[in-house]
Motif scaffolding. Structure first.
Motif, PDB file in Angstrom:
ATOM      1  N   THR A  13     -10.541 -41.231 -11.861  1.00 31.44           N
ATOM      2  CA  THR A  13      -9.896 -42.164 -10.954  1.00 31.44           C
ATOM      3  C   THR A  13      -8.742 -41.484 -10.238  1.00 31.44           C
ATOM      4  O   THR A  13      -7.769 -41.094 -10.866  1.00 31.44           O
ATOM      5  N   THR A  14      -8.883 -41.338  -8.941  1.00 35.97           N
ATOM      6  CA  THR A  14      -7.811 -40.800  -8.124  1.00 35.97           C
ATOM      7  C   THR A  14      -7.305 -41.924  -7.245  1.00 35.97           C
ATOM      8  O   THR A  14      -8.080 -42.582  -6.571  1.00 35.97           O
ATOM      9  N   GLN A  15      -5.982 -42.149  -7.272  1.00 33.39           N
ATOM     10  CA  GLN A  15      -5.398 -43.208  -6.467  1.00 33.39           C
ATOM     11  C   GLN A  15      -4.389 -42.620  -5.509  1.00 33.39           C
ATOM     12  O   GLN A  15      -3.607 -41.741  -5.872  1.00 33.39           O
ATOM     13  N   LEU A  16      -4.377 -43.143  -4.298  1.00 32.77           N
ATOM     14  CA  LEU A  16      -3.423 -42.723  -3.293  1.00 32.77           C
ATOM     15  C   LEU A  16      -2.087 -43.400  -3.571  1.00 32.77           C
ATOM     16  O   LEU A  16      -2.014 -44.613  -3.729  1.00 32.77           O
ATOM     17  N   VAL A  17      -1.027 -42.613  -3.675  1.00 33.98           N
ATOM     18  CA  VAL A  17       0.314 -43.150  -3.867  1.00 33.98           C
ATOM     19  C   VAL A  17       1.099 -43.063  -2.574  1.00 33.98           C
ATOM     20  O   VAL A  17       1.776 -43.986  -2.177  1.00 33.98           O
ATOM     21  N   ASN A  18       1.020 -41.950  -1.855  1.00 34.40           N
ATOM     22  CA  ASN A  18       1.768 -41.744  -0.621  1.00 34.40           C
ATOM     23  C   ASN A  18       0.843 -41.149   0.426  1.00 34.40           C
ATOM     24  O   ASN A  18       0.339 -40.060   0.251  1.00 34.40           O
ATOM     25  N   ALA A  19       0.645 -41.890   1.515  1.00 32.27           N
ATOM     26  CA  ALA A  19      -0.247 -41.433   2.575  1.00 32.27           C
ATOM     27  C   ALA A  19       0.512 -40.913   3.777  1.00 32.27           C
ATOM     28  O   ALA A  19      -0.012 -40.866   4.873  1.00 32.27           O
ATOM     29  N   ALA A  20       1.763 -40.538   3.608  1.00 33.79           N
ATOM     30  CA  ALA A  20       2.571 -40.097   4.748  1.00 33.79           C
ATOM     31  C   ALA A  20       2.165 -38.704   5.201  1.00 33.79           C
ATOM     32  O   ALA A  20       2.109 -37.783   4.412  1.00 33.79           O
ATOM     33  N   ASN A  21       1.855 -38.590   6.460  1.00 36.73           N
ATOM     34  CA  ASN A  21       1.581 -37.309   7.105  1.00 36.73           C
ATOM     35  C   ASN A  21       2.474 -37.213   8.329  1.00 36.73           C
ATOM     36  O   ASN A  21       2.891 -38.221   8.875  1.00 36.73           O
ATOM     37  N   ALA A  22       2.753 -36.017   8.763  1.00 34.94           N
ATOM     38  CA  ALA A  22       3.595 -35.844   9.943  1.00 34.94           C
ATOM     39  C   ALA A  22       3.039 -36.640  11.113  1.00 34.94           C
ATOM     40  O   ALA A  22       1.879 -36.505  11.464  1.00 34.94           O
ATOM     41  N   GLY A  23       3.856 -37.494  11.677  1.00 34.41           N
ATOM     42  CA  GLY A  23       3.465 -38.278  12.839  1.00 34.41           C
ATOM     43  C   GLY A  23       2.670 -39.527  12.537  1.00 34.41           C
ATOM     44  O   GLY A  23       2.300 -40.256  13.440  1.00 34.41           O
ATOM     45  N   VAL A  24       2.371 -39.810  11.281  1.00 38.10           N
ATOM     46  CA  VAL A  24       1.578 -40.982  10.924  1.00 38.10           C
ATOM     47  C   VAL A  24       2.505 -42.122  10.555  1.00 38.10           C
ATOM     48  O   VAL A  24       3.420 -41.954   9.757  1.00 38.10           O
ATOM     49  N   THR A  25       2.294 -43.292  11.135  1.00 34.49           N
ATOM     50  CA  THR A  25       3.099 -44.453  10.789  1.00 34.49           C
ATOM     51  C   THR A  25       2.246 -45.453  10.026  1.00 34.49           C
ATOM     52  O   THR A  25       1.033 -45.355  10.003  1.00 34.49           O
ATOM     53  N   GLY A  26       2.902 -46.419   9.422  1.00 32.71           N
ATOM     54  CA  GLY A  26       2.175 -47.485   8.748  1.00 32.71           C
ATOM     55  C   GLY A  26       1.851 -47.197   7.297  1.00 32.71           C
ATOM     56  O   GLY A  26       1.195 -47.989   6.651  1.00 32.71           O
ATOM     57  N   SER A  27       2.303 -46.087   6.746  1.00 28.64           N
ATOM     58  CA  SER A  27       2.061 -45.827   5.338  1.00 28.64           C
ATOM     59  C   SER A  27       3.057 -46.618   4.503  1.00 28.64           C
ATOM     60  O   SER A  27       3.972 -47.230   5.019  1.00 28.64           O
ATOM     61  N   LEU A  28       2.893 -46.594   3.222  1.00 26.62           N
ATOM     62  CA  LEU A  28       3.796 -47.290   2.311  1.00 26.62           C
ATOM     63  C   LEU A  28       5.235 -46.838   2.504  1.00 26.62           C
ATOM     64  O   LEU A  28       6.165 -47.590   2.308  1.00 26.62           O
ATOM     65  N   PHE A  29       5.445 -45.600   2.920  1.00 28.80           N
ATOM     66  CA  PHE A  29       6.778 -45.027   2.988  1.00 28.80           C
ATOM     67  C   PHE A  29       7.308 -44.861   4.403  1.00 28.80           C
ATOM     68  O   PHE A  29       8.265 -44.138   4.616  1.00 28.80           O
ATOM     69  N   GLY A  30       6.726 -45.490   5.409  1.00 35.28           N
ATOM     70  CA  GLY A  30       7.246 -45.396   6.765  1.00 35.28           C
ATOM     71  C   GLY A  30       6.687 -44.208   7.513  1.00 35.28           C
ATOM     72  O   GLY A  30       5.582 -43.765   7.271  1.00 35.28           O
ATOM     73  N   THR A  31       7.482 -43.666   8.425  1.00 31.27           N
ATOM     74  CA  THR A  31       7.040 -42.583   9.294  1.00 31.27           C
ATOM     75  C   THR A  31       7.415 -41.227   8.732  1.00 31.27           C
ATOM     76  O   THR A  31       8.589 -40.924   8.574  1.00 31.27           O
ATOM     77  N   SER A  32       6.455 -40.434   8.400  1.00 32.21           N
ATOM     78  CA  SER A  32       6.564 -39.007   8.111  1.00 32.21           C
ATOM     79  C   SER A  32       7.341 -38.547   6.891  1.00 32.21           C
ATOM     80  O   SER A  32       7.564 -37.364   6.763  1.00 32.21           O
ATOM     81  N   PRO A  33       7.813 -39.375   5.973  1.00 32.71           N
ATOM     82  CA  PRO A  33       8.482 -38.777   4.818  1.00 32.71           C
ATOM     83  C   PRO A  33       7.468 -38.145   3.876  1.00 32.71           C
ATOM     84  O   PRO A  33       6.336 -38.593   3.785  1.00 32.71           O
ATOM     85  N   THR A  34       7.873 -37.114   3.217  1.00 29.30           N
ATOM     86  CA  THR A  34       7.029 -36.469   2.220  1.00 29.30           C
ATOM     87  C   THR A  34       7.788 -36.403   0.899  1.00 29.30           C
ATOM     88  O   THR A  34       9.013 -36.419   0.880  1.00 29.30           O
ATOM     89  N   ALA A  35       7.084 -36.334  -0.203  1.00 27.95           N
ATOM     90  CA  ALA A  35       7.737 -36.230  -1.507  1.00 27.95           C
ATOM     91  C   ALA A  35       8.442 -34.888  -1.591  1.00 27.95           C
ATOM     92  O   ALA A  35       7.845 -33.851  -1.329  1.00 27.95           O
ATOM     93  N   SER A  36       9.731 -34.916  -1.932  1.00 26.57           N
ATOM     94  CA  SER A  36      10.488 -33.670  -1.980  1.00 26.57           C
ATOM     95  C   SER A  36      10.911 -33.283  -3.391  1.00 26.57           C
ATOM     96  O   SER A  36      11.157 -32.130  -3.649  1.00 26.57           O
ATOM     97  N   LEU A  37      11.012 -34.229  -4.308  1.00 24.73           N
ATOM     98  CA  LEU A  37      11.351 -33.957  -5.702  1.00 24.73           C
ATOM     99  C   LEU A  37      10.551 -34.901  -6.580  1.00 24.73           C
ATOM    100  O   LEU A  37      10.358 -36.063  -6.225  1.00 24.73           O
ATOM    101  N   MET A  38      10.103 -34.442  -7.753  1.00 25.02           N
ATOM    102  CA  MET A  38       9.383 -35.297  -8.701  1.00 25.02           C
ATOM    103  C   MET A  38       9.865 -35.008 -10.115  1.00 25.02           C
ATOM    104  O   MET A  38      10.081 -33.852 -10.471  1.00 25.02           O
ATOM    105  N   GLN A  39      10.036 -36.080 -10.905  1.00 19.87           N
ATOM    106  CA  GLN A  39      10.342 -35.977 -12.321  1.00 19.87           C
ATOM    107  C   GLN A  39       9.591 -37.099 -13.024  1.00 19.87           C
ATOM    108  O   GLN A  39       9.281 -38.120 -12.418  1.00 19.87           O
ATOM    109  N   THR A  40       9.330 -36.922 -14.314  1.00 18.35           N
ATOM    110  CA  THR A  40       8.548 -37.918 -15.047  1.00 18.35           C
ATOM    111  C   THR A  40       9.225 -38.332 -16.342  1.00 18.35           C
ATOM    112  O   THR A  40      10.058 -37.611 -16.892  1.00 18.35           O
TER     113      THR A  40
END
Length: 132
Positions: A13-40
């Motif tokens: 099972t692969t699930q999409l969490v963040n669909a933000a791509n450069a220039g793409v709007t309408g994703s869960l996170f708005g326009t163009s942000p990308t994940a920059s840091l991750m911790q668990t």
């Protein structure tokens, strides 16, 4: 950002969490942000986007929650315990705590303007009235 269920020997099972791509709007996170840091911690991932928003997720868009905006740094210190520094529009910084939920996110204290902080290397937690 994708999540994969690795509970079985053959992750399926692969699930999409963040669909933000450069220039793409309408994703869960708005326009163009990308994940920059991750911790668990044991059951969720915390990540900051390039525009400073801090999120917690358990792996899917339905359980991904925005915890704060204008976050400069964060540190997971224990299960369901994360501290982060947020900067407001006047460049004032403050320390916040979260258990990974929007309702469990709360202000701790304003930080002095001349403070130097490094959440990656040390977090000191002192309980008033308890000697250590």
């Amino acid at each position: 950002v994708y999540s994969v269920d690795v509970a079985s020997a053959t992750p399926s099972t692969t699930q999409l969490v963040n669909a933000a791509n450069a220039g793409v709007t309408g994703s869960l996170f708005g326009t163009s942000p990308t994940a920059s840091l991750m911790q668990t911690d044991a059951d969720q991932v915390f990540f900051k986007t390039s525009n400073g928003d801090l999120y917690a997720t358990k792996g899917g868009t339905s359980d991904t929650v925005k915890l704060a905006g204008t976050v400069t740094n964060f540190k997971v210190v224990a299960e369901n315990a994360i501290y982060f520094v947020e900067t407001d529009s006047a460049s004032a910084t403050s320390l916040w705590y979260s258990d990974g939920t929007a309702t469990g996110t709360r202000f701790v204290e304003a930080l002095p303007a001349n403070i130097s902080y490094d959440l990656d290397n040390a977090v000191a937690i002192i309980t008033v009235g308890v000697s250590g």
